[in-house]
Each structure stands twice: as C-alpha cells, then as structure tokens.
Write a protein that holds these residues in place. Structure first.
Motif, PDB file in Angstrom:
ATOM      1  N   ILE A  39       1.026  -1.338  -0.002  1.00 12.76           N
ATOM      2  CA  ILE A  39       0.178   0.043   0.048  1.00 12.76           C
ATOM      3  C   ILE A  39       1.146   1.440  -0.035  1.00 12.76           C
ATOM      4  N   ASN A  40       2.086   1.171   0.957  1.00 14.68           N
ATOM      5  CA  ASN A  40       2.501   2.544   0.878  1.00 14.68           C
ATOM      6  C   ASN A  40       3.638   2.646  -0.282  1.00 14.68           C
ATOM      7  N   GLU A  41       4.039   1.417  -1.017  1.00 11.35           N
ATOM      8  CA  GLU A  41       5.004   1.622  -2.198  1.00 11.35           C
ATOM      9  C   GLU A  41       4.413   1.972  -3.369  1.00 11.35           C
ATOM     10  N   ILE A  42       3.320   1.274  -3.607  1.00 11.21           N
ATOM     11  CA  ILE A  42       2.370   1.490  -4.787  1.00 11.21           C
ATOM     12  C   ILE A  42       0.983   1.583  -4.700  1.00 11.21           C
ATOM     13  N   PRO A  43       0.614   2.736  -3.977  1.00 10.15           N
ATOM     14  CA  PRO A  43      -0.750   2.788  -3.711  1.00 10.15           C
ATOM     15  C   PRO A  43      -1.856   2.932  -4.934  1.00 10.15           C
ATOM     16  N   GLU A  44      -1.316   3.192  -6.039  1.00  9.40           N
ATOM     17  CA  GLU A  44      -2.222   3.454  -7.217  1.00  9.40           C
ATOM     18  C   GLU A  44      -2.531   2.028  -7.838  1.00  9.40           C
ATOM     19  N   ARG A  45      -1.710   1.054  -7.446  1.00 11.28           N
ATOM     20  CA  ARG A  45      -1.915  -0.498  -7.870  1.00 11.28           C
ATOM     21  C   ARG A  45      -2.517  -1.234  -6.840  1.00 11.28           C
ATOM     22  N   ALA A  46      -2.889  -0.706  -5.470  1.00 14.64           N
ATOM     23  CA  ALA A  46      -3.511  -1.458  -4.477  1.00 14.64           C
ATOM     24  C   ALA A  46      -4.994  -1.272  -4.373  1.00 14.64           C
ATOM     25  N   LEU A  47      -5.640  -2.501  -4.267  1.00 11.15           N
ATOM     26  CA  LEU A  47      -7.146  -2.542  -4.627  1.00 11.15           C
ATOM     27  C   LEU A  47      -7.567  -3.548  -3.599  1.00 11.15           C
ATOM     28  N   PHE A  48      -8.736  -3.188  -2.906  1.00 10.45           N
ATOM     29  CA  PHE A  48      -9.386  -3.773  -1.876  1.00 10.45           C
ATOM     30  C   PHE A  48     -10.004  -5.028  -2.410  1.00 10.45           C
ATOM     31  N   GLY A  49      -9.843  -6.409  -1.702  1.00  9.53           N
ATOM     32  CA  GLY A  49     -10.498  -7.585  -2.261  1.00  9.53           C
ATOM     33  C   GLY A  49     -10.299  -8.398  -1.134  1.00  9.53           C
ATOM     34  N   SER A  50     -11.415  -9.394  -1.174  1.00 10.33           N
ATOM     35  CA  SER A  50     -11.835 -10.177   0.213  1.00 10.33           C
ATOM     36  C   SER A  50     -11.485 -11.651  -0.409  1.00 10.33           C
ATOM     37  N   ASP A  51     -11.727 -12.021  -1.503  1.00 12.43           N
ATOM     38  CA  ASP A  51     -11.618 -13.523  -1.874  1.00 12.43           C
ATOM     39  C   ASP A  51     -12.911 -14.017  -1.329  1.00 12.43           C
ATOM     40  N   ALA A  52     -13.875 -13.502  -1.269  1.00 14.98           N
ATOM     41  CA  ALA A  52     -15.324 -13.969  -0.867  1.00 14.98           C
ATOM     42  C   ALA A  52     -15.896 -14.948  -1.904  1.00 14.98           C
ATOM     43  N   PRO A  53     -16.542 -16.098  -1.578  1.00 13.68           N
ATOM     44  CA  PRO A  53     -16.976 -16.590  -0.233  1.00 13.68           C
ATOM     45  C   PRO A  53     -15.902 -17.233   0.614  1.00 13.68           C
ATOM     46  N   TYR A  54     -14.592 -17.487   0.029  1.00  9.01           N
ATOM     47  CA  TYR A  54     -13.815 -18.169   0.854  1.00  9.01           C
ATOM     48  C   TYR A  54     -12.981 -17.318   2.039  1.00  9.01           C
ATOM     49  N   GLY A  55     -12.921 -16.058   1.638  1.00  9.40           N
ATOM     50  CA  GLY A  55     -12.228 -15.017   2.695  1.00  9.40           C
ATOM     51  C   GLY A  55     -13.424 -14.383   3.215  1.00  9.40           C
ATOM     52  N   ASP A  56     -12.876 -13.601   4.401  1.00  5.89           N
ATOM     53  CA  ASP A  56     -13.971 -12.931   5.079  1.00  5.89           C
ATOM     54  C   ASP A  56     -13.663 -11.495   4.809  1.00  5.89           C
ATOM     55  N   PRO A  57     -14.677 -10.854   4.110  1.00  5.37           N
ATOM     56  CA  PRO A  57     -14.644  -9.247   3.736  1.00  5.37           C
ATOM     57  C   PRO A  57     -14.263  -8.380   4.874  1.00  5.37           C
ATOM     58  N   ILE A  58     -15.040  -8.581   6.004  1.00  5.68           N
ATOM     59  CA  ILE A  58     -14.735  -7.628   7.315  1.00  5.68           C
ATOM     60  C   ILE A  58     -13.577  -7.989   7.707  1.00  5.68           C
ATOM     61  N   LEU A  59     -12.805  -9.223   7.806  1.00  6.18           N
ATOM     62  CA  LEU A  59     -11.570  -9.181   8.213  1.00  6.18           C
ATOM     63  C   LEU A  59     -10.358  -8.605   7.315  1.00  6.18           C
TER      64      LEU A  59
END
Length: 54
Positions: free
Chosen positions: A5-25
C-alpha cells in the motif's frame, strides 16, 4: 500489505476473496495498516473508481 500500500498505492485494490475469505477481516486488515485519510480511501475504493471512470 502495509509495504504494498505504501509503495504502490495506485495499484493497491481492496478485495476479500469471498466467499472463501472474510470481507470484514480483509477490510479490518487494510484499516489496521493505514491511517484514516486519502491513502486508505484510495485502497478501499478510489483505485477501483479510477479504473472504472466513476
């Protein structure tokens, strides 16, 4: 995650891998490694909005 996030914020994108990952976490992880403000907002939606011309 903090390094990416700090080095390449323009390429950082939020994702959760739902339904296998937990979006809240996943969101909590982003919030833990960033300060409130523009950088966090960019990762949690700003980058995607820019890519989609929203």
């Amino acid at each position: 995650m903090r390094l990416a996030i700090n080095e390449i914020p323009e390429r950082a994108l939020f994702g959760s891998d739902a339904p296998y990952g937990d979006p809240i976490l996943s969101r909590a992880t982003v919030e833990r490694v960033t300060q409130p403000g523009a950088l966090r907002d960019r990762v949690l939606g700003g980058t995607l909005a820019e890519l989609l011309d929203l």
